[in-house]
Design an enzyme around this catalytic site. Structure first.
Site, mmCIF file in Angstrom:
data_model
loop_
_atom_site.group_PDB
_atom_site.id
_atom_site.type_symbol
_atom_site.label_atom_id
_atom_site.label_comp_id
_atom_site.label_asym_id
_atom_site.label_seq_id
_atom_site.Cartn_x
_atom_site.Cartn_y
_atom_site.Cartn_z
ATOM 1 N N HIS A 64 144.272 72.182 24.922
ATOM 2 C CA HIS A 64 143.473 70.983 25.167
ATOM 3 C C HIS A 64 142.515 70.715 24.010
ATOM 4 C CE1 HIS A 64 139.819 73.328 25.952
ATOM 5 N NE2 HIS A 64 140.583 74.162 26.636
ATOM 6 N N GLU A 118 143.675 77.723 33.461
ATOM 7 C CA GLU A 118 143.174 78.795 32.605
ATOM 8 C C GLU A 118 142.836 80.043 33.423
ATOM 9 O OE1 GLU A 118 143.228 80.441 30.124
ATOM 10 O OE2 GLU A 118 141.805 79.726 28.619
#
Length: 205
Positions: A8, A81
């Site tokens: 990201h 994550e």
């Protein structure tokens, strides 16, 4: 089959060097610009499907590429994550102040320290394997992309290549950088790693 991996774009927490984990930190202006630049590079590979974690920094990084390719991102918590437990939201100096004993252990070996509230590595590996199964599904197009997170992508490459999961995880991913994996004829290869050329000369415009 090709799998495109992209971390990201930058968040304020990234810029402040905070442990993010599963905290839902949004992209900052730099990260938004990185996402636009990333879209152009991903589009060159023509992925037929884009996967992303369910955290907003990943979704919003994937969105420009998905729009360019007229795709709807496949959002799944399996790509979320790793959870750092009590470390999430903290910088190293803050950890040292709040958890001095834990800080000393962490500086020695980050992966073998018992962090309160952390995701067990066994559970994390199961998520990685579930994620790989989604990416490698025979019903997928020839090229797919995953926009995800640094620690997850690091461990995913280790798992994909069949390296020792208990050994080093040597793959460090920069914000909005691209890595290319390939599976062909039963062989798995790392084709490109952490490519950042598309980000050169970036501004916050």
């Amino acid at each position: 089959m090709q799998i495109l991996l992209a971390r990201h774009g930058q968040t304020t927490a990234n810029a402040e060097k905070r442990f993010q984990g599963q905290i839902d930190c949004p992209l900052n202006s730099t990260g938004q610009n990185q996402a636009r630049r990333l879209a152009g590079l991903l589009a060159q590979f023509e992925p037929g499907r884009i996967f992303t974690s369910d955290l907003s920094r990943s979704i919003h990084t994937a969105r420009p590429a998905a729009e360019l390719l007229t795709l709807e991102p496949v959002v799944s918590p399996v790509f979320r994550e790793y959870s750092w437990g009590v470390l999430e939201g903290l910088t190293w100096p803050e950890i040292k102040e709040r958890y001095p004993a834990l800080f000393s252990e962490l500086r020695t070996d980050l992966r073998r320290v018992n962090i309160p509230g952390q995701e067990p590595l066994e559970s994390f590996r199961q998520r990685l394997q579930q994620g790989l199964k989604l990416l490698l599904d025979e019903g997928n197009p020839r090229t797919v992309a995953l926009v995800g997170h640094g620690r997850y992508l690091n461990a995913l490459v280790v798992e994909f290549l069949g390296l020792d999961f208990a050994g080093p995880w040597p793959f460090s991913f920069s914000s909005a950088a691209v890595t290319v994996l390939e599976e062909r004829g039963g062989r798995r290869r790392l084709i490109r790693f952490n490519e950042e050329c598309h980000l050169m000369g970036e501004t916050n415009a």
